[in-house]
Enzyme design. Structure first.
Site, mmCIF file in Angstrom:
data_model
loop_
_atom_site.group_PDB
_atom_site.id
_atom_site.type_symbol
_atom_site.label_atom_id
_atom_site.label_comp_id
_atom_site.label_asym_id
_atom_site.label_seq_id
_atom_site.Cartn_x
_atom_site.Cartn_y
_atom_site.Cartn_z
ATOM 1 N N ASN A 175 38.636 53.380 -27.006
ATOM 2 C CA ASN A 175 39.690 53.449 -25.986
ATOM 3 C C ASN A 175 39.571 52.251 -25.044
ATOM 4 O OD1 ASN A 175 41.783 55.179 -24.744
ATOM 5 N ND2 ASN A 175 40.355 55.443 -23.039
ATOM 6 N N GLU A 240 46.232 57.206 -21.329
ATOM 7 C CA GLU A 240 46.142 57.280 -19.859
ATOM 8 C C GLU A 240 47.363 56.650 -19.195
ATOM 9 O OE1 GLU A 240 42.381 55.758 -18.361
ATOM 10 O OE2 GLU A 240 41.282 56.495 -20.103
ATOM 11 N N ASP A 242 50.236 55.491 -16.993
ATOM 12 C CA ASP A 242 50.888 55.618 -15.687
ATOM 13 C C ASP A 242 51.572 54.289 -15.380
ATOM 14 O OD1 ASP A 242 48.547 54.221 -14.950
ATOM 15 O OD2 ASP A 242 47.755 55.850 -13.741
#
Ligand code: XIL
Length: 319
Positions: A175, A240, A242
């Site tokens: 990741n 994740e 945003d």
């Protein structure tokens, strides 16, 4: 679709959110929206090393257990985050390495035990683990973490092997952030994956964190980057997402933000191997952004009052 859960179901993907477990306990409206909108959850902090083993040999699983149990009751899958990282390590570990009281042999055993203990605890309950997080620098060199410095580059293969042994059914991911667009990081990460595969290491997925901001261009090549990893046989996930903005909020900025969110979903849906889109918090009431990026905020799909923003509405219209 009437909500994100239905959107996820109609597209055959998982749509998840990071969860602050203290807030999950305390705020009924947060709980209600989370469970209505998302079919997957990630612990924002509760599964990180400093959270689960704040003192050596003293494990504090309460928050992580609570999230896994809440997910089970609400028919949500769980993303495990994260086993090997250079941040949010417990002080006993970092100081022990610094002052030399923990040598390389012991450090390797500590890492093996940490991975084995945590993955085993949630065996069968975690769909996918972020095994290693942020191991490449912006310039494409390997990150000089305590892991690389003391264990050498083999720690990555070891981590995947240990995790696989502890839960053979969990999908194991590498990741990182800025992997949406940063060429040196992309190339190095691709070669890490190929290298691991050549050694027979069990690696199953690539996670794109997806911390975007509207003051930067949308990473227009993202779907192609996803495809390059998919071509290696990996599952792809946005882990994740945003989309922050420089404050104050304006209607124009919210409209731009909406296009970033819907483009991210469109990119994921355009790649068959992309099976998940997780947002790093779903409400501006609880988001890491204001605390980490000065003068920025309003990065989530819902506002402080849990009212849907244009970005939320835009996702529901993505085809
Ligand atoms: C962040 C959390 O959101 C914060 O609450 C915490 O203080 C710091 O970490 N990349 C990651 C996440 O992989 O674990 C980080 O989460 C955000 C950046």
């Amino acid at each position: 679709p009437r909500d994100l859960r239905q959107l996820a179901q109609q597209n055959g993907i998982n749509i998840g959110s990071a969860v602050d477990v203290a807030v999950l306990r305390d705020e009924a409206d947060y709980r209600k929206v989370l469970n209505r909108e998302f079919n997957q959850v990630t612990a924002e902090n509760a599964m990180k090393w400093e959270s689960v083993e704040p003192q050596r040999g003293v494990y504090t699983w309460d928050d992580a257990d609570a999230l896994v149990e809440s997910a089970r009751r609400n028919h949500q899958q769980v993303r495990g985050h994260t086993l090997v990282w250079h941040n949010q390590l417990p002080a006993w570990l970092t100081t022990g390495v610094e002052d030399g009281s923990i040598d390389a042999t012991e450090l390797r055993a500590i890492l093996r035990d940490h991975i084995t203990t945590e993955v085993r605890r949630y065996k069968g309950k975690i769909r996918a683990w972020d095994v290693v997080n942020e191991v490449v620098e912006e310039d494409g060199t390997m990150r000089q973490s305590i892991w690389l410095k003391h264990l050498g580059p083999g720690y990555i293969a070891d981590a995947f092997r240990w995790a696989h042994r502890a839960d053979p059914h969990a999908k194991l991911f590498i990741n990182d952030y800025n992997l949406e667009w940063n060429a040196p990081k992309i190339e190095t990460t691709l070669s890490i994956v190929k290298d691991l595969q050549a050694q027979g290491v069990p690696i199953h997925g690539i996670g794109f964190q997806g911390h975007l901001g509207i003051q930067y261009d949308y990473p227009a090549d993202w779907a192609n980057v996803m495809r390059r990893f998919a071509d290696l046989g990996l599952e792809v996930a946005i882990t994740e997402l945003d989309v922050r903005m420089v404050l104050p909020v304006t209607p124009e900025k919210l409209a731009t933000q909406a296009t970033y969110y819907s483009r991210a979903l469109t990119d994921c849906l355009s790649v068959k191997a992309c099976r998940e889109m997780t947002v790093w918090g779903f409400t501006d009431r609880h988001s890491w952004v204001p605390g980490w990026f000065e003068g920025e905020g309003a990065a989530c799909l819902l506002d402080e009052n849990l009212a849907p923003k244009p970005a939320y509405q835009a996702l529901l219209t993505v085809k």
